[in-house]
Design a protein around this motif. Structure first.
Motif, PDB file in Angstrom:
ATOM      1  N   GLU A 212       3.847 -11.554  13.060  1.00  0.00           N
ATOM      2  CA  GLU A 212       2.949 -11.222  13.783  1.00  0.00           C
ATOM      3  C   GLU A 212       1.728 -10.644  12.934  1.00  0.00           C
ATOM      4  OE1 GLU A 212       4.103  -7.633  15.801  1.00  0.00           O
ATOM      5  OE2 GLU A 212       5.941  -7.259  14.587  1.00  0.00           O
ATOM      6  N   SER A 213       0.617 -10.565  13.427  1.00  0.00           N
ATOM      7  CA  SER A 213      -0.584 -10.132  12.897  1.00  0.00           C
ATOM      8  C   SER A 213      -0.703  -8.414  13.074  1.00  0.00           C
ATOM      9  CB  SER A 213      -1.971 -10.884  13.180  1.00  0.00           C
ATOM     10  OG  SER A 213      -1.790 -12.067  13.153  1.00  0.00           O
ATOM     11  N   GLY A 214      -1.266  -7.841  12.064  1.00  0.00           N
ATOM     12  CA  GLY A 214      -1.382  -6.418  12.154  1.00  0.00           C
ATOM     13  C   GLY A 214      -1.271  -5.637  10.818  1.00  0.00           C
ATOM     14  N   TYR A 215      -1.507  -4.335  10.859  1.00  0.00           N
ATOM     15  CA  TYR A 215      -1.444  -3.492   9.671  1.00  0.00           C
ATOM     16  C   TYR A 215       0.106  -3.164   9.527  1.00  0.00           C
ATOM     17  CZ  TYR A 215      -6.391  -2.858  10.019  1.00  0.00           C
ATOM     18  OH  TYR A 215      -7.801  -3.151   9.803  1.00  0.00           O
ATOM     19  N   VAL A 216       0.580  -3.245   8.358  1.00  0.00           N
ATOM     20  CA  VAL A 216       1.847  -2.718   7.976  1.00  0.00           C
ATOM     21  C   VAL A 216       1.933  -1.230   7.993  1.00  0.00           C
ATOM     22  CG1 VAL A 216       3.546  -2.756   6.134  1.00  0.00           C
ATOM     23  CG2 VAL A 216       2.246  -4.765   6.442  1.00  0.00           C
ATOM     24  N   GLN A 217       2.732  -0.821   9.064  1.00  0.00           N
ATOM     25  CA  GLN A 217       2.849   0.745   9.191  1.00  0.00           C
ATOM     26  C   GLN A 217       3.870   1.231   8.396  1.00  0.00           C
ATOM     27  OE1 GLN A 217       3.329   1.695  13.180  1.00  0.00           O
ATOM     28  NE2 GLN A 217       1.067   1.349  13.628  1.00  0.00           N
ATOM     29  N   ASP A 218       4.844   0.702   8.040  1.00  0.00           N
ATOM     30  CA  ASP A 218       6.098   1.247   7.425  1.00  0.00           C
ATOM     31  C   ASP A 218       6.921  -0.044   6.807  1.00  0.00           C
ATOM     32  OD1 ASP A 218       8.162   3.635   7.434  1.00  0.00           O
ATOM     33  OD2 ASP A 218       9.342   1.675   8.267  1.00  0.00           O
ATOM     34  N   VAL A 219       7.485   0.406   5.672  1.00  0.00           N
ATOM     35  CA  VAL A 219       8.435  -0.514   4.901  1.00  0.00           C
ATOM     36  C   VAL A 219       9.729   0.209   4.639  1.00  0.00           C
ATOM     37  CG1 VAL A 219       8.800  -2.064   2.911  1.00  0.00           C
ATOM     38  CG2 VAL A 219       6.533  -1.990   3.781  1.00  0.00           C
ATOM     39  N   ASP A 220      10.658  -0.230   5.082  1.00  0.00           N
ATOM     40  CA  ASP A 220      12.244   0.417   4.990  1.00  0.00           C
ATOM     41  C   ASP A 220      12.457  -0.127   3.568  1.00  0.00           C
ATOM     42  OD1 ASP A 220      14.705   1.504   4.678  1.00  0.00           O
ATOM     43  OD2 ASP A 220      15.052   1.415   7.076  1.00  0.00           O
ATOM     44  N   VAL A 221      12.212   0.753   2.287  1.00  0.00           N
ATOM     45  CA  VAL A 221      12.424   0.492   1.284  1.00  0.00           C
ATOM     46  C   VAL A 221      13.791   0.249   0.831  1.00  0.00           C
ATOM     47  CG1 VAL A 221      12.066   1.240  -1.331  1.00  0.00           C
ATOM     48  CG2 VAL A 221      10.049   1.438   0.357  1.00  0.00           C
ATOM     49  N   GLU A 222      14.640   1.256   1.349  1.00  0.00           N
ATOM     50  CA  GLU A 222      16.068   1.322   1.120  1.00  0.00           C
ATOM     51  C   GLU A 222      16.722   0.395   1.727  1.00  0.00           C
ATOM     52  OE1 GLU A 222      19.918   4.538   2.115  1.00  0.00           O
ATOM     53  OE2 GLU A 222      17.730   5.061   2.618  1.00  0.00           O
ATOM     54  N   LYS A 223      16.465  -0.154   2.890  1.00  0.00           N
ATOM     55  CA  LYS A 223      17.044  -1.405   3.414  1.00  0.00           C
ATOM     56  C   LYS A 223      16.767  -2.707   2.712  1.00  0.00           C
ATOM     57  CE  LYS A 223      19.481   0.092   6.955  1.00  0.00           C
ATOM     58  NZ  LYS A 223      18.732   0.142   8.556  1.00  0.00           N
ATOM     59  N   LEU A 224      15.628  -2.946   2.353  1.00  0.00           N
ATOM     60  CA  LEU A 224      15.031  -3.990   1.474  1.00  0.00           C
ATOM     61  C   LEU A 224      16.003  -4.016   0.366  1.00  0.00           C
ATOM     62  CD1 LEU A 224      11.282  -4.226   1.770  1.00  0.00           C
ATOM     63  CD2 LEU A 224      12.871  -5.721   2.861  1.00  0.00           C
ATOM     64  N   TYR A 225      16.003  -2.978  -0.235  1.00  0.00           N
ATOM     65  CA  TYR A 225      16.755  -2.815  -1.797  1.00  0.00           C
ATOM     66  C   TYR A 225      18.271  -3.070  -1.756  1.00  0.00           C
ATOM     67  CZ  TYR A 225      18.729  -1.116  -6.027  1.00  0.00           C
ATOM     68  OH  TYR A 225      19.457  -0.958  -7.179  1.00  0.00           O
ATOM     69  N   GLU A 226      18.958  -2.784  -0.648  1.00  0.00           N
ATOM     70  CA  GLU A 226      20.430  -2.966  -0.120  1.00  0.00           C
ATOM     71  C   GLU A 226      20.427  -4.279   0.381  1.00  0.00           C
ATOM     72  OE1 GLU A 226      21.271  -0.439   3.212  1.00  0.00           O
ATOM     73  OE2 GLU A 226      21.431   1.531   1.821  1.00  0.00           O
ATOM     74  N   TRP A 231      22.682  -9.801  -0.907  1.00  0.00           N
ATOM     75  CA  TRP A 231      22.447 -11.051  -1.024  1.00  0.00           C
ATOM     76  C   TRP A 231      22.207 -11.759  -2.574  1.00  0.00           C
ATOM     77  CZ3 TRP A 231      22.303 -14.203   3.424  1.00  0.00           C
ATOM     78  CH2 TRP A 231      22.501 -13.723   4.862  1.00  0.00           C
ATOM     79  N   GLN A 232      22.172 -10.793  -3.485  1.00  0.00           N
ATOM     80  CA  GLN A 232      22.046 -11.193  -4.862  1.00  0.00           C
ATOM     81  C   GLN A 232      20.501 -11.891  -4.876  1.00  0.00           C
ATOM     82  OE1 GLN A 232      24.150 -10.308  -7.509  1.00  0.00           O
ATOM     83  NE2 GLN A 232      24.468  -8.992  -5.893  1.00  0.00           N
ATOM     84  N   LEU A 233      19.295 -11.112  -4.486  1.00  0.00           N
ATOM     85  CA  LEU A 233      18.065 -11.653  -4.401  1.00  0.00           C
ATOM     86  C   LEU A 233      17.125 -10.839  -5.353  1.00  0.00           C
ATOM     87  CD1 LEU A 233      17.850 -12.173  -0.613  1.00  0.00           C
ATOM     88  CD2 LEU A 233      18.561 -13.675  -1.923  1.00  0.00           C
ATOM     89  N   ALA A 234      15.956 -11.225  -5.350  1.00  0.00           N
ATOM     90  CA  ALA A 234      14.820 -10.398  -5.974  1.00  0.00           C
ATOM     91  C   ALA A 234      13.636 -10.678  -4.764  1.00  0.00           C
ATOM     92  CB  ALA A 234      14.274 -11.074  -7.264  1.00  0.00           C
ATOM     93  N   LEU A 235      13.304  -9.447  -4.231  1.00  0.00           N
ATOM     94  CA  LEU A 235      12.396  -9.472  -3.346  1.00  0.00           C
ATOM     95  C   LEU A 235      11.001  -8.859  -3.920  1.00  0.00           C
ATOM     96  CD1 LEU A 235      14.462  -7.953  -0.497  1.00  0.00           C
ATOM     97  CD2 LEU A 235      14.167 -10.293  -1.081  1.00  0.00           C
ATOM     98  N   ARG A 236       9.831  -9.593  -3.529  1.00  0.00           N
ATOM     99  CA  ARG A 236       8.555  -9.010  -4.035  1.00  0.00           C
ATOM    100  C   ARG A 236       7.808  -8.862  -2.574  1.00  0.00           C
ATOM    101  NH1 ARG A 236       5.259 -13.120  -7.521  1.00  0.00           N
ATOM    102  NH2 ARG A 236       5.014 -13.808  -5.528  1.00  0.00           N
ATOM    103  N   VAL A 237       7.374  -7.534  -2.390  1.00  0.00           N
ATOM    104  CA  VAL A 237       6.516  -7.342  -0.996  1.00  0.00           C
ATOM    105  C   VAL A 237       4.930  -7.652  -1.505  1.00  0.00           C
ATOM    106  CG1 VAL A 237       5.778  -5.474   0.310  1.00  0.00           C
ATOM    107  CG2 VAL A 237       7.931  -5.326  -0.550  1.00  0.00           C
ATOM    108  N   GLU A 238       4.632  -8.690  -0.446  1.00  0.00           N
ATOM    109  CA  GLU A 238       3.351  -9.261  -0.442  1.00  0.00           C
ATOM    110  C   GLU A 238       2.173  -8.423   0.184  1.00  0.00           C
ATOM    111  OE1 GLU A 238       2.697 -11.296  -2.778  1.00  0.00           O
ATOM    112  OE2 GLU A 238       4.746 -12.397  -3.180  1.00  0.00           O
ATOM    113  N   CYS A 239       2.631  -7.635   1.149  1.00  0.00           N
ATOM    114  CA  CYS A 239       1.835  -6.608   1.973  1.00  0.00           C
ATOM    115  C   CYS A 239       2.420  -5.480   2.125  1.00  0.00           C
ATOM    116  CB  CYS A 239       1.723  -7.591   3.255  1.00  0.00           C
ATOM    117  SG  CYS A 239       0.731  -8.852   3.179  1.00  0.00           S
ATOM    118  N   PRO A 240       1.995  -4.604   1.215  1.00  0.00           N
ATOM    119  CA  PRO A 240       2.458  -3.099   1.148  1.00  0.00           C
ATOM    120  C   PRO A 240       1.831  -2.606   2.523  1.00  0.00           C
ATOM    121  CG  PRO A 240       0.939  -3.238  -0.274  1.00  0.00           C
ATOM    122  CD  PRO A 240       0.952  -4.923   0.078  1.00  0.00           C
ATOM    123  N   VAL A 241       2.440  -1.227   2.624  1.00  0.00           N
ATOM    124  CA  VAL A 241       2.055  -0.543   3.651  1.00  0.00           C
ATOM    125  C   VAL A 241       0.403  -0.167   3.550  1.00  0.00           C
ATOM    126  CG1 VAL A 241       1.897   1.850   4.793  1.00  0.00           C
ATOM    127  CG2 VAL A 241       4.026   0.940   3.643  1.00  0.00           C
ATOM    128  N   GLY A 242      -0.256  -0.312   4.646  1.00  0.00           N
ATOM    129  CA  GLY A 242      -1.789  -0.323   4.807  1.00  0.00           C
ATOM    130  C   GLY A 242      -2.399  -1.481   4.750  1.00  0.00           C
TER     131      GLY A 242
END
Length: 431
Positions: A212-226, A231-242
């Motif tokens: 969806e389109s809109g502003y990123v209000q919240d990122v659950d950092v703990e869940k992303l890290y878990e 899944w043995q991944l590397a994640l890079r957030v492209e759209c941080p909060v705001g």
């Protein structure tokens, strides 16, 4: 959408607390009526004559309470709408949500709604063709009416206080300080504030698009890290909060496995982002600074020309920036052992300083008092930090202020005063 972003939406609404009071009033009405039925049936308790009311008297009391409460509720809704309109025009439309989530206003509306519903439910049990009158329920309704009167007085006082500029600015500053703390607390212990460009080049990245389109209000950092660890991944957030994200554009980049056919993982990652049509301060201290700057710009506009409010804004920006400079660097890279798991861009102090200074400086014009207050704040910030890069950013704003003063301020004595204050700031050592 994350649980926190759902809670933000509920918290900012005017309906949630009144709904709780509505449900509670229904429960109390049913329970107290049943208690009155038991007491009347057992004849174990006889109410004193001066504390009882007949069917007709009880109906009149409950009718008056219900009608009066509805009238007061209408007045409060009208005052609320006028307050929101005034705040949007006088300060900034972005401050409206702080009024909407004001707890006292929500509680007052809840008390009035609850009293009205309770009175109606008890009223329907009082009939002229029977001698039964729920005396306990009636007296509780009278008590609720008294509480409603007190809450109305409290609402008027709270509205008169909350509409004042210093109160609004202080409330936004407090929420912004809480956002700074929330950003620090949400950082994983494995996070490191290091240059991650070299790590980025080592991986092959696949995009996870936004739904969806809109502003990123919240990122659950703990869940992303878990998720990255599981899944043995590397994640890079492209759209941080705001940041604003367009549907279909990359939200996260993933390295470690192909996502073409893995809809479960894609949806799981997307659910860790709260996206809506507006920004919130919860994890976005830059938005709190943005709101205070907007109030300052409105105060500096020719239509208002309110220097005092602009100075209040600068003072509270100093509170926020002082807290930001005192906090440790926020981690960008989160590791599991020596393996890259999460890259999370964070709002840098340099960015927060630019937001706080640029537009106020550009709109201050020939307002000497505001310019001098900016220089005073800069001097205080230079005392707060000994980091060379941050000091360079702050010193840059001194030079910009001097340039603007030469262009806009015609009085030579005023320019001299500003030049002296700027020189004093330039010579400020860290403490």
């Amino acid at each position: 959408m994350t649980k926190r972003s759902i809670w933000f939406s509920i918290r900012d609404s005017l309906w949630f607390v009144p709904l709780l009071f509505f449900l509670a009033s229904v429960a109390f009405a049913v329970a107290l009526i049943q208690v009155d039925v038991w007491v009347d049936a057992s004849q174990s308790l006889r109410w004193p004559a001066n504390l009882t009311a007949g069917p007709e008297g009880a109906r009149q009391i409950l009718s008056v309470i219900a009608g009066s409460v509805v009238t007061v509720a209408g007045v409060i809704f009208s005052i609320t709408i006028v307050t929101l309109s005034l705040a949007a025009n006088q300060y900034s439309p972005r401050v409206l949500r702080s009024f909407m989530r004001d707890k006292l206003s929500q509680i007052v509306l809840g008390v009035l709604v609850g009293t009205f519903v309770y009175s109606l439910l008890v009223l329907r049990t009082v009939r002229a063709d029977t001698d039964f009158v729920p005396q306990l329920a009636l007296w509780f309704g009278i008590l609720m009416a008294l509480v409603a009167i007190g809450s109305f007085i409290a609402f008027i006082h709270n509205t008169a206080v909350s509409i004042q500029a210093p109160e609004i600015i202080a409330r936004i500053a407090g929420e912004t300080l809480q956002a700074l703390d929330a950003v620090r607390e949400s950082s994983n212990e494995g996070g490191l504030a290091i240059d991650h460009e070299e790590e980025v080049q080592k991986h092959r990245w696949h995009a996870v698009p936004s739904r969806e389109s809109g502003y990123v209000q919240d990122v659950d950092v703990e869940k992303l890290y878990e998720t990255a660890c599981e899944w043995q991944l590397a994640l890079r957030v492209e759209c941080p909060v705001g940041e604003f994200v367009v549907a279909g554009r990359p939200l996260v980049s993933v390295s470690g496995r192909a996502l073409v056919d893995d809809d479960e993982l894609t949806r799981h990652i997307q659910r860790q982002f709260g996206i809506n049509s507006y920004r919130t301060i919860g994890q976005d201290p830059g938005f709190g600074i943005r709101q205070i700057v907007d109030i300052a710009l409105k105060a500096l506009s020719p239509s208002l020309n309110d220097t005092t409010t602009a100075i209040h804004c600068i003072d509270y920006l100093g509170v926020i920036l002082h807290a930001a400079l005192q906090s440790s660097a926020r981690p960008h890279v989160h590791l599991e052992g020596n393996k890259l798991r999460l890259i999370l861009p964070q709002a840098e102090n340099e960015h927060l300083i630019d937001i706080a200074f640029n537009e106020i400086r550009q709109n201050a014009g020939a307002n000497v008092a505001v310019v001098l207050r900016l220089l005073r704040l800069i001097r205080q910030l230079l005392e707060d930090t000994d980091q060379a890069d941050l000091r360079d950013i702050i010193l840059k704003h001194i030079n910009l202020i001097i340039d603007d003063a030469h262009r806009h301020i015609a009085s030579k004595p005023d320019r001299t005063t500003i030049a002296d204050a700027a020189q004093k700031a330039l010579n400020t050592p860290p403490q």
